[in-house]
Design an enzyme around this catalytic site. Structure first.
Site, PDB file in Angstrom:
ATOM      1  N   HIS A  49       0.837  -1.200   0.000  1.00  0.00           N
ATOM      2  CA  HIS A  49       0.000   0.000   0.000  1.00  0.00           C
ATOM      3  C   HIS A  49       0.872   1.251   0.000  1.00  0.00           C
ATOM      4  O   HIS A  49       1.583   1.509   0.975  1.00  0.00           O
ATOM      5  CB  HIS A  49      -0.919  -0.021   1.225  1.00  0.00           C
ATOM      6  CG  HIS A  49      -1.901   1.077   1.278  1.00  0.00           C
ATOM      7  ND1 HIS A  49      -2.932   1.208   0.388  1.00  0.00           N
ATOM      8  CD2 HIS A  49      -2.009   2.124   2.118  1.00  0.00           C
ATOM      9  CE1 HIS A  49      -3.645   2.270   0.676  1.00  0.00           C
ATOM     10  NE2 HIS A  49      -3.089   2.855   1.730  1.00  0.00           N
ATOM     11  N   HIS A  70      -0.754  10.996  -2.338  1.00  0.00           N
ATOM     12  CA  HIS A  70      -2.076  10.515  -1.931  1.00  0.00           C
ATOM     13  C   HIS A  70      -3.053  11.652  -1.674  1.00  0.00           C
ATOM     14  O   HIS A  70      -4.192  11.619  -2.116  1.00  0.00           O
ATOM     15  CB  HIS A  70      -1.969   9.643  -0.679  1.00  0.00           C
ATOM     16  CG  HIS A  70      -3.297   9.202  -0.153  1.00  0.00           C
ATOM     17  ND1 HIS A  70      -4.049   8.240  -0.790  1.00  0.00           N
ATOM     18  CD2 HIS A  70      -4.006   9.608   0.914  1.00  0.00           C
ATOM     19  CE1 HIS A  70      -5.184   8.076  -0.122  1.00  0.00           C
ATOM     20  NE2 HIS A  70      -5.175   8.889   0.922  1.00  0.00           N
TER      21      HIS A  70
END
Length: 106
Positions: free
Chosen positions: A6, A48
């Site tokens: 991730h 992100h």
């Protein structure tokens, strides 16, 4: 079973950095999840959040005083920030990677 890293190996390196992606490959992950955003001048970068504040620091290591949106700055301006020191001192000086760098690495 397939394993996914991730944002790279974000438990061991600053997320969405080349270091985190390289660790994912070295550790044998099957998939690397990453996040792409766009700068004011149309460069695709790995980030992100829409703002830099959580994962970027000023060159001296201090936190950003005001909110900085990646879409409001150029790639050159984005490179003025440090994307590693928030995670650990040993990552000080880490730069924001371009999508093209990640694709070349892949």
């Amino acid at each position: 079973m397939r394993y996914q890293a991730h944002r790279g190996v974000a438990t061991e390196a600053p997320e969405n950095t080349m270091t985190a992606y390289r660790l994912a490959v070295l550790q044998g992950y099957d998939v690397i999840e990453l996040d792409v955003d766009v700068t004011k001048d149309g460069r695709f970068v790995m980030l992100h959040d829409s703002e830099l504040n959580r994962t970027a620091r000023n060159p001296d290591g201090s936190e950003l005083a005001e909110s900085v949106r990646i879409s409001d700055i150029t790639y050159e301006q984005a490179c003025e920030y440090d994307y590693g020191s928030w995670f650990a001192k040993k990552f000080k000086g880490t730069k924001i990677p371009l999508l093209e760098e990640v694709l070349q690495f892949a």
